[in-house]
Design an enzyme around this catalytic site. Sequence first.
Site, PDB file in Angstrom:
ATOM      1  CG  ASP A  21      12.729  78.511  79.812  1.00 26.72           C
ATOM      2  OD1 ASP A  21      11.552  78.681  79.455  1.00 26.72           O
ATOM      3  OD2 ASP A  21      13.283  79.231  80.648  1.00 26.72           O
ATOM      4  CD  GLU A  85       8.271  81.599  82.572  1.00 26.50           C
ATOM      5  OE1 GLU A  85       7.474  82.137  83.352  1.00 26.50           O
ATOM      6  OE2 GLU A  85       8.844  80.531  82.840  1.00 26.50           O
TER       7      GLU A  85
END
Length: 127
Positions: A21, A85
Amino acid sequence: MSSASGTPARKKTVHFNAHYDVVPVSGRWRHGNAFNPAVEDGWIYGRGTADMKGAIASIVFALQALRATGARPIFNVEVSFTADEETDSALGAGWVADHGRLRADYAVVGEGGEAVPCAAATTASCG
């Protein structure tokens, strides 16, 4: 989440993790439009251009090399690529850990950090 199957189980397991991400959209971007990559002084700037791409590629190519060569590591290999994350990891690595998906004795997280320019052939100038 993946692990090799069809091979004899080893005593220890090493888990390799990387996230895919990017940080949430916020603030002002210093290099033009963050959604339109720009090259400045040999560096590419834009959303998702660097963070973890090298780690993900390294893990994938290492797995391909193991399969192509028939090499059998002395440990079990477990891999996860997770999202979330950049916020709190509750739906990414946190979820994997909290729901009993990890069976590893050791973990390698491919987080590399920020690039730091260094003078050639010296480590004293590295930040």
